[in-house]
Design a protein around this motif. Structure first.
Motif, PDB file in Angstrom:
ATOM      1  N   ASN A 222       0.873  -1.170   0.000  1.00 41.02           N
ATOM      2  CA  ASN A 222       0.000   0.000   0.000  1.00 41.02           C
ATOM      3  C   ASN A 222       0.913   1.223   0.000  1.00 41.02           C
ATOM      4  O   ASN A 222       1.737   1.361   0.897  1.00 41.02           O
ATOM      5  CB  ASN A 222      -0.857   0.058   1.258  1.00 41.02           C
ATOM      6  CG  ASN A 222      -1.720  -1.182   1.409  1.00 41.02           C
ATOM      7  OD1 ASN A 222      -1.891  -1.946   0.457  1.00 41.02           O
ATOM      8  ND2 ASN A 222      -2.245  -1.383   2.607  1.00 41.02           N
ATOM      9  N   VAL A 223       0.768   2.057  -1.014  1.00 42.12           N
ATOM     10  CA  VAL A 223       1.710   3.171  -1.150  1.00 42.12           C
ATOM     11  C   VAL A 223       0.980   4.504  -1.066  1.00 42.12           C
ATOM     12  O   VAL A 223      -0.071   4.691  -1.681  1.00 42.12           O
ATOM     13  CB  VAL A 223       2.478   3.069  -2.489  1.00 42.12           C
ATOM     14  CG1 VAL A 223       3.419   4.255  -2.644  1.00 42.12           C
ATOM     15  CG2 VAL A 223       3.247   1.761  -2.563  1.00 42.12           C
ATOM     16  N   LEU A 224       1.547   5.396  -0.274  1.00 45.04           N
ATOM     17  CA  LEU A 224       1.026   6.771  -0.214  1.00 45.04           C
ATOM     18  C   LEU A 224       2.092   7.682  -0.809  1.00 45.04           C
ATOM     19  O   LEU A 224       3.254   7.642  -0.415  1.00 45.04           O
ATOM     20  CB  LEU A 224       0.742   7.172   1.240  1.00 45.04           C
ATOM     21  CG  LEU A 224       0.313   8.640   1.441  1.00 45.04           C
ATOM     22  CD1 LEU A 224      -1.064   8.896   0.798  1.00 45.04           C
ATOM     23  CD2 LEU A 224       0.266   8.987   2.926  1.00 45.04           C
ATOM     24  N   ILE A 225       1.666   8.477  -1.805  1.00 44.17           N
ATOM     25  CA  ILE A 225       2.604   9.428  -2.409  1.00 44.17           C
ATOM     26  C   ILE A 225       2.162  10.831  -2.036  1.00 44.17           C
ATOM     27  O   ILE A 225       0.981  11.181  -2.167  1.00 44.17           O
ATOM     28  CB  ILE A 225       2.653   9.263  -3.949  1.00 44.17           C
ATOM     29  CG1 ILE A 225       3.221   7.886  -4.302  1.00 44.17           C
ATOM     30  CG2 ILE A 225       3.482  10.365  -4.600  1.00 44.17           C
ATOM     31  CD1 ILE A 225       3.253   7.585  -5.784  1.00 44.17           C
ATOM     32  N   THR A 235       6.484   8.573 -10.525  1.00 48.39           N
ATOM     33  CA  THR A 235       6.761   7.514  -9.557  1.00 48.39           C
ATOM     34  C   THR A 235       5.606   6.522  -9.509  1.00 48.39           C
ATOM     35  O   THR A 235       5.815   5.303  -9.510  1.00 48.39           O
ATOM     36  CB  THR A 235       6.991   8.140  -8.163  1.00 48.39           C
ATOM     37  OG1 THR A 235       7.986   9.159  -8.286  1.00 48.39           O
ATOM     38  CG2 THR A 235       7.454   7.110  -7.164  1.00 48.39           C
ATOM     39  N   ALA A 236       4.403   7.040  -9.492  1.00 51.64           N
ATOM     40  CA  ALA A 236       3.227   6.184  -9.430  1.00 51.64           C
ATOM     41  C   ALA A 236       3.126   5.301 -10.670  1.00 51.64           C
ATOM     42  O   ALA A 236       2.847   4.095 -10.581  1.00 51.64           O
ATOM     43  CB  ALA A 236       1.968   7.040  -9.291  1.00 51.64           C
ATOM     44  N   PHE A 245      -2.468  -0.677  -3.985  1.00 50.97           N
ATOM     45  CA  PHE A 245      -3.065   0.574  -4.448  1.00 50.97           C
ATOM     46  C   PHE A 245      -2.108   1.713  -4.141  1.00 50.97           C
ATOM     47  O   PHE A 245      -1.189   1.566  -3.327  1.00 50.97           O
ATOM     48  CB  PHE A 245      -4.427   0.825  -3.787  1.00 50.97           C
ATOM     49  CG  PHE A 245      -4.403   0.824  -2.297  1.00 50.97           C
ATOM     50  CD1 PHE A 245      -3.955   1.934  -1.583  1.00 50.97           C
ATOM     51  CD2 PHE A 245      -4.832  -0.306  -1.586  1.00 50.97           C
ATOM     52  CE1 PHE A 245      -3.935   1.924  -0.206  1.00 50.97           C
ATOM     53  CE2 PHE A 245      -4.801  -0.313  -0.202  1.00 50.97           C
ATOM     54  CZ  PHE A 245      -4.355   0.790   0.491  1.00 50.97           C
ATOM     55  N   ILE A 246      -2.329   2.818  -4.830  1.00 54.01           N
ATOM     56  CA  ILE A 246      -1.547   4.019  -4.559  1.00 54.01           C
ATOM     57  C   ILE A 246      -2.522   5.119  -4.181  1.00 54.01           C
ATOM     58  O   ILE A 246      -3.507   5.354  -4.906  1.00 54.01           O
ATOM     59  CB  ILE A 246      -0.738   4.462  -5.797  1.00 54.01           C
ATOM     60  CG1 ILE A 246       0.204   3.355  -6.249  1.00 54.01           C
ATOM     61  CG2 ILE A 246       0.038   5.750  -5.516  1.00 54.01           C
ATOM     62  CD1 ILE A 246       0.845   3.606  -7.600  1.00 54.01           C
ATOM     63  N   ASN A 271      -0.184  10.084 -16.560  1.00 57.54           N
ATOM     64  CA  ASN A 271      -1.385  10.205 -15.737  1.00 57.54           C
ATOM     65  C   ASN A 271      -2.220   8.933 -15.621  1.00 57.54           C
ATOM     66  O   ASN A 271      -3.415   8.984 -15.393  1.00 57.54           O
ATOM     67  CB  ASN A 271      -2.233  11.402 -16.180  1.00 57.54           C
ATOM     68  CG  ASN A 271      -2.883  11.192 -17.523  1.00 57.54           C
ATOM     69  OD1 ASN A 271      -2.803  10.089 -18.065  1.00 57.54           O
ATOM     70  ND2 ASN A 271      -3.515  12.207 -18.053  1.00 57.54           N
ATOM     71  N   GLY A 272      -1.566   7.780 -15.716  1.00 57.82           N
ATOM     72  CA  GLY A 272      -2.291   6.510 -15.600  1.00 57.82           C
ATOM     73  C   GLY A 272      -3.083   6.388 -14.312  1.00 57.82           C
ATOM     74  O   GLY A 272      -4.159   5.777 -14.283  1.00 57.82           O
TER      75      GLY A 272
END
Lengths: 629, 821
Positions: A222-225, A235-236, A245-246, A271-272
């Motif tokens: 689980n990634v928080l940017i 990066t995402a 999920f991001i 912008n995916g």
């Protein structure tokens, strides 16, 4: 001096010579005893530094570029982390016009050498950053630019001296403690300090500059940017397919460059995440002020998002910290994150500049840029100019001045200002009879790349001669300096002037604008003033506007209110040569401003009228054998 | 259309105004007692009086109508009054009973007609009846075909007939006819009928309320022949009749040899198009017959002209046989190829229809003309934009090939811009030159499109277009400065074949040079050959002359001779060294000019002046050269070649230095038809030729004409010039200074923006409305460029935008931007 210029002109073989000449140059006798002197010192051998060096070299000026790395373009050896440049490398436009093609070449620097076009370095539309490094290396070498590599300027200070061009010299001290003295300092160090936001738990975040670029490291996480700029999305994009999920958190909403018409905003190539967010594929975007939040590590070593406010009130044991979901059980970020990545952009490195330089931050929008005037000269000290990405405060979120395809032109403008200020070389111009006025403008609006990229910032100026029988054409003047035109260019503007600017329609661009609305494009010449897409706008002034008029111009106006204004209707092909749709209304505008007739006539039309005339403005044209062919 | 009908209206009004005998200050119905009324009557003046009882109602339908008729009747010089019959003061016109009141028409105090009020049922009826009564002689009322034939026969060879049918007397149509008769009644015989049978018998189809015919009887000389008839197709209304009659008065067919764009006839003023039938000398008769036939068919709908191609100065497309010009000012001339005369007719009729349709659109566009190309060069280039030029006859150069090419071979380079009209017009001439030079020249004809090779052009110092440069033997390129046309450029190229100055090495060669033998093929392009004579030691003078020769290259042949035996030549031509010999080939003369101590500029000046003739024939091409002298022109206009005696007279005057303050020249109307236009401006009508005028173009613009009754002799001319000088002659006309003003206004975007800005705050259209609109529109999503103007400027749509703040600061709670999540 002359040796140096000659070395540059010799091209590649001169490279060795240039190196050989360095010691000689350093030994160049200085006006006073003390550190070696140079007229121009450029800090940084990135694209902007090299671009400026090129112009100084061509003009035969005494200059040196200081670069801490062993090769040019060190920024690009590391960034962007995922190596894909988002500046387009359009190799085909269907046109031969080299100037026009620069409109769609966002990576090349300006030079006289057609081999030094970026398209010879990469065939990718979004090229690899390595190619940029190679390109900059070649640019410096082939042109024999005078760069002192491995020289880190650690401190810059000011030394007052009445003899100096600007009343003071700039003293540069390198890592070895050697001093260099400069009359003019050109700072092209870019933005090199990663932006950090201070909040409780910020130590748990990884920075864009150091985060892993290997997707394997993010498998099932689980990634928080933090951030919502191009680096955040880049990066995402890299890990989108491997994470659970991001979530992306930022203070303000995402700004899409195709909606804002600002290339620094989020480009479609990365912008995916927007796609997967809107299609409910677990990824998501959130808005909050980062300074309000806190990150705490839970027992499993995962990261929890909470509010700084809660941290301050409660006791400090980790388990006891209040989480938003305690009150509000459907709180969006109630999941635990495996990683928090900070992608918050970059700041200018102010640290090396002594206070005496008064190089302050706090541009209009952002504190990340040093404060400069519209001429790119520091507000604090005369003779200090900021170039390249660091100079973007002038047109931040407006035009392309923070990017290669924009600042290559602003560097040229700064060079022209300096040529006039210190060497008595007036701003280059061509002089023509008024009969050529329409054509001169049509030519520029159709090919000029500087106007096109630096819309609203650099504009062409037509200075009328007495009685408007002739005019001088000046290219790419920093338009906010219009009031000071005479002092900065050495040209006279006593009989009225036209300013040729490129503009998007007002209120068309913006992060929340629907840029695909029906009726977005204008086709009728009479509605040209409502054009939304980039189109030429011509301002006519009977007198040069004053500084007051420029500063207190109406909101939303690029320039002070003119005597008359003309919009050339936007064109789908950006080809403004339609005889009736573009040229005819322009001619009528010019005619009415000058109160004259600018039509062309065949010999015999006017000449044999045998009526008293003032001079017919066009050369005699014989009626051609039309239709015979 | 709108503006043209306005014109007619104006003309109509002015006609009526001319007919006003008396204009009363009051437009309302005056009320008088009988006694008072009769005292106001003036001899010969018509007056209409309504006699009524004093106690009758003050208003009635009739009175309202009568009141309305006061003003129009006054315009015709007829006064109107209401006479109140007081009981004591009886008049025989005062009826006995209230309902038997009548209206009387007097001329002076003679009663012409009395009308029961029900005859004069409305304003149209009042005017129609009154005029009908007054114009009893001018308008013949008939009921049978026989009546019509009698009138027709009696007028053949004498006058034309305006014949009209109206359904009834007193209708609006009847009024229109009577109003026209009031103006034209003395010129044409007006005939009126209300008999539908009569109309049927003359073959009118689809009979409507009213019809108006023009019978062309005046030109009918054979009594057995019927008069031609033209039916007016427009509705019967005063202005339409006026316009119709005007076109009937205009010449049926006019022959012209002018630029169709310049021709002006009454048709254009009336808003009717012009049709030019293109004719050539060889087929003139047949063309004329065709044109006449077309003219009859289009009578009242368009003006028809016969355009003489042979004597036309402007080029018209080769195959075009019909030129069509709409009446709108600035409308482009259309060149057509029509193989059937019916197509001409249908084109005119079709076009009239289109014009009417455009009228509606124009109402909210307001400035329809601004989009019309009024730059003639741009217009021709645009018109021929689809013509394929044989560009392959010239070599296209690029950034890659340019240097190699101009080094390898002597080249002419045309630098042009593909989007620029002047460039493209000149490219045509350039290609024409390539055709002319094909296979004869070693010079390579090349071109560079600066729209593609911008940098190359800048490097070659080309910053304006078009530019021609000659690159020869690696020398500095020579820029061409002459007229942008085939002939002048050809001359430049040919004269550049020899070096300038050319080095002459023997006396014999010098003689051949002076006689024109040496460069026989070049002499036609240089009326003068210049030879500089120097002693071998005159280095500086030689150098200056060489520089001057270089400067003049391409415009005149120059040569230099400085051998030891130069004295042979200087002695022969009576020259002192250094000297210039000028050989004028046409006149077979060699003159010598000493030029010791002259610098380069002076030499250039001497030669340039020598190129001017003393009494030149003025053409379009050479006029600018002579105008540059800034002297008044003395022009002899001649229809064909000039009488040698006149030449002699003028040359004598020149010789005796009487014409030093003037530029004497002559103009051959056969060679330069544009001269006709000039004469028309000076004299209004074409005067008999030959004719001499003095035109002072540079100060004042006065035109003086040599009295045509005097013979053109030396003495007479001298006398006249003396008088002119003494200010004893008055100019026949003074030409207005032509100012180079903008032909049309530009869009005033600044005020449009201001208007929009001032509207903006008041416009609080809810955004959702806009969005629903957008959704609807989505269905018909267009391609990007297909937006069509829908609203007039005043209500221009204001782009809606969201003013709400992008930054949601101070929002304490975590807000998810998607509520449904």
């Amino acid at each position: 001096m002359s040796l140096l210029a000659a070395a540059g002109l010799w091209g590649p073989p001169g490279l060795l010579l240039t190196f050989a000449l360095h010691p000689a140059l350093c030994l160049r006798p200085a006006p006073t005893s003390g550190p070696p002197h140079r007229d121009y010192c450029v800090l940084g051998a990135g694209p902007a530094g090299l671009q400026m060096a090129y112009f100084l070299q061509r003009a035969g000026r005494d200059y040196a570029v200081f670069e801490r790395a062993p090769r040019p373009g060190s920024f690009f050896t590391r960034y962007p982390r995922h190596r894909k440049l988002i500046s387009i490398n359009k190799r085909h436009t269907g046109k031969a016009n080299a100037e026009f093609n620069l409109r769609h070449d966002w990576n090349s620097l300006l030079s006289h050498d057609p081999r030094l076009l970026f398209r010879h370095y990469s065939s990718a539309y979004f090229p690899d950053a390595g190619d940029m490094v190679r390109y900059l290396d070649d640019f410096a070498d082939r042109l024999g630019l005078h760069v002192l590599y491995n020289t880190t300027i650690a401190h810059v200070t000011l030394n007052k001296d009445r003899q100096a061009w600007n009343g003071h010299y700039f003293l540069l001290t390198d890592q070895m403690g050697h001093a260099h003295r400069c009359s003019v300092l050109l700072v092209a160090t870019g933005l090199s300090v990663p932006n950090q936001v201070d909040f409780p738990g910020s130590e748990y975040t990884e920075g864009y500059e150091s985060v892993s670029v290997d997707p394997k490291d993010f498998e099932g996480q689980n990634v928080l940017i933090l951030g919502r700029g191009n680096s955040a999305f880049e990066t995402a994009e890299n890990i989108l397919g491997v994470t659970n999920f991001i979530h992306m958190l930022s203070r303000s909403r995402v700004r899409l460059s195709w909606a804002t018409h600002y290339v620094g905003d989020l480009r479609a190539i990365n912008n995916g995440l927007l796609d997967t967010y809107q299609l409910k594929s677990l990824d998501g975007l959130l808005e909050s002020d980062l300074t309000d939040l806190a990150i705490v590590k839970d027992r499993e070593g995962k990261f929890r998002v909470t509010l700084k406010f809660f941290l301050e009130e409660g006791n400090q044991s980790t388990d006891a910290i209040t989480l938003p979901q305690d009150d509000n059980d459907n709180f969006a970020m109630r999941v635990a994150y495996d990683r928090v990545i900070r992608c918050l952009g970059w700041n200018f490195d102010f640290s090396i500049f002594d206070k005496s330089l008064r190089l302050s931050s706090g541009g209009e929008f952002s504190k990340k840029y040093p404060l400069v005037k519209a001429s790119y000269e520091s507000k604090g000290s005369r003779g200090l100019f900021v170039l390249g990405t660091a100079s973007h405060s002038v047109d931040y979120r407006k035009s392309a001045g923070g990017f290669i395809h924009g600042f290559r032109y602003t560097a040229r403008a700064v060079h022209r200002l300096l040529e006039h200020r210190h060497h008595g070389v007036a701003w280059p111009s061509t002089e023509h009879p008024v009969s050529q006025l329409t054509s001169s403008i049509v030519r520029r609006i159709n090919e000029a790349s500087g106007l096109y990229q630096m819309f609203g910032v650099l504009a062409d100026v037509v200075l009328l001669k007495e009685n408007a029988t002739a005019f001088e054409y000046l290219e790419e003047l920093p338009v906010q300096m219009l009031a000071q035109l005479e002092t900065i260019t050495g040209r006279r503007a006593r009989h009225g002037l036209f300013v040729i600017n490129m503009e998007y329609g007002r209120n068309f661009s913006g992060p929340d604008k629907d840029v695909f609305f029906h009726d977005r494009s204008v086709g009728h010449t009479e509605d040209a003033w409502q054009s939304n897409f980039l189109h030429p706008v011509i301002y006519y002034y009977r007198h040069l506007p004053t500084e007051q008029e420029v500063r207190f111009r109406p909101a939303d106006w690029a320039l002070p209110r003119p005597t008359a204004i003309h919009h050339i209707v936007e064109d789908f092909l950006t080809d403004w040569t339609a005889p009736v749709g573009h040229i005819l209304p322009l001619r009528r505008f010019l005619e009415n401003c000058l109160d004259t007739d600018l039509r062309s006539f065949y010999a015999g039309h006017t000449d044999l009228d045998l009526t008293p005339t003032t001079v017919p403005v066009f050369p005699a044209i014989s009626r051609p054998p039309m239709g015979k062919a | 259309m709108m503006s043209s009908s306005f014109n007619i209206y104006r003309v109509g009004i002015s006609f009526v105004m001319m007919c006003i005998f008396y204009k009363s200050a009051v437009d309302s119905l005056s009320e008088l007692s009988p006694q008072k009324y009769f005292s106001t009557l003036q001899p010969g003046k018509a007056s209409l009086a309504y006699f009524c009882q004093a106690d009758s109602p003050r208003t009635s339908i009739f009175l309202e109508e009568l009141n309305e008729a006061v003003k129009p009747l006054q315009d015709f010089g007829i006064s109107v009054a209401k006479v109140n019959c007081v009981k004591e003061e009886t008049s025989r016109y005062c009826g006995k009973e209230k309902d038997l009141m009548k209206v009387y028409l007097f001329r002076g105090n003679i009663l012409l007609r009395e009308f029961p009020t029900d005859t004069l049922f409305d304003v149209n009826a009042i005017i129609a009846h009154v005029l009908f009564a007054l114009l009893f002689n001018e308008v013949k009322y008939i009921t049978t075909l026989e009546d019509l034939q009698n009138i027709e026969n009696s007028l053949k060879g004498k006058a034309n007939i305006a014949f009209s049918y109206v359904r009834a007397i007193g209708t609006p149509e009847h009024r229109a006819v009577m109003e026209a008769a009031f103006v034209y009644g003395t010129t044409y015989q007006f005939v009126l009928t209300t008999e539908i049978a009569l109309l049927e018998s003359i073959g009118t189809e689809a009979i409507e309320n009213a019809h108006f015919y023009f019978f062309h009887c005046k030109q009918v000389l054979d009594l057995t022949q019927q008069c031609r008839r033209t039916l007016m197709e427009q509705p019967l209304a005063t202005l339409n009749i006026h316009r119709f009659i005007k076109t009937m008065e205009a010449p049926l067919l006019t022959e012209v040899a002018e630029d169709p764009q310049q021709v002006s006839t009454v048709h254009l003023q009336l808003g009717l198009p012009l049709v030019f039938i293109v004719s050539q000398q060889a087929t003139h008769e047949a063309d004329r017959r065709t044109a006449e036939w077309v003219a009859w068919r289009l009578l009242g709908k368009a003006g028809v002209l016969l355009l003489l191609r042979d004597s036309l100065e402007v080029d018209i497309p080769q195959h075009a046989n019909v030129v069509f010009r709409r009446a709108e000012e600035g409308a482009p001339v259309e060149f057509l190829v029509l193989h059937d005369t019916e197509l001409i007719i249908s084109r005119v009729e079709g076009n009239t229809h289109i014009e009417e349709m455009q009228e509606d659109e124009d109402e909210d566009m307001q400035s329809p003309d601004m989009d019309i190309q009024d730059d003639e060069v741009a217009e021709t280039v645009y018109r021929h934009r689809k013509t394929q030029l044989p560009l392959e006859l010239t070599v296209e150069l690029t950034e890659e090939t340019f240097n190699a090419t101009v080094v390898a071979s002597d080249s002419i380079v045309l630098f042009y811009a593909g989007w620029q009209a002047v460039s493209m017009a000149f490219l045509q001439s350039y290609i024409d030159l390539a055709i002319k030079l094909k296979g004869t020249s070693t010079l390579l004809l090349t071109r560079v499109n600066c729209a593609d090779w911008s940098d190359l052009c800048t490097k070659q110092n080309v910053t304006e277009f078009p530019v021609v440069k000659m690159y020869k033997e690696g020398k500095h390129p020579v820029s061409y400065a002459g007229m942008l046309g085939t002939e002048d450029l050809l001359k430049f190229i040919l004269l550049n074949r020899i070096s300038c100055p050319v080095n002459i090495t023997s006396v014999q060669e010098a003689e051949e040079y002076l006689s024109g033998e040496l460069y026989k093929d070049l002499v036609p392009y240089s009326s003068v050959s210049v030879l500089g004579l120097f002693s071998p030691n005159m280095t500086i003078a030689k150098e200056d002359f060489t520089k001057a020769g270089n400067y003049l290259r391409g415009f005149v042949i120059t040569g230099i001779y400085s051998e030891e035996d130069v004295l042979i030549l200087s002695n022969k031509y009576g020259a002192t060294l250094p000297a210039l010999l000028l050989a004028r080939h046409k006149e077979g003369k060699v003159e010598s000019i000493p030029f010791a101590n002259s610098r380069v500029q002076d030499i250039v000046q001497i030669v340039t002046n020598a190129l001017l003739e003393t009494f030149p024939e003025i053409t379009v091409e050479n006029l600018p050269v002579y105008l540059r002298l800034q002297k008044p022109l003395l022009i002899l206009f001649s229809d064909g070649s000039i009488n040698p005696q006149y030449t002699k007279a003028i040359l004598t005057l020149v010789k005796e230095k009487h014409l030093d303050s003037l530029t004497p020249c002559w103009l051959n109307l056969k060679n330069t038809p544009a001269g006709r236009g000039i004469l028309q401006t000076y004299f209004n009508a074409l005067p008999p030729l030959p004719l001499i005028v003095v035109v002072n173009l540079h100060s004042g613009g006065q035109v003086f004409a040599f009295p045509s009754e005097q013979a053109i002799t030396e003495q007479n001319l001298l006398l006249w010039l003396k008088k002119l000088e003494a200010g004893l002659e008055s100019p026949i006309t003074i030409l207005p200074a032509q100012e180079w003003k903008p032909p049309l206004p530009a869009y005033d975007f600044l005020s449009m923006m201001d208007a929009a800005a001032s509207q903006h705050p008041t416009r609080k259209e809810p955004e959702c409305t806009k969005e629903t609109n957008m959704q609807k529109n989505d269905k018909q999503q267009h391609e990007d460029k297909s937006t069509i103007r829908k609203e007039p400027v005043e209500t221009l749509r204001i782009k809606h935008w969201n003013r709400s703040n992008w930054f949601k600061e101070g929002d304490k709670s975590f807000r998810h931007d998607n509520k449904e999540l």
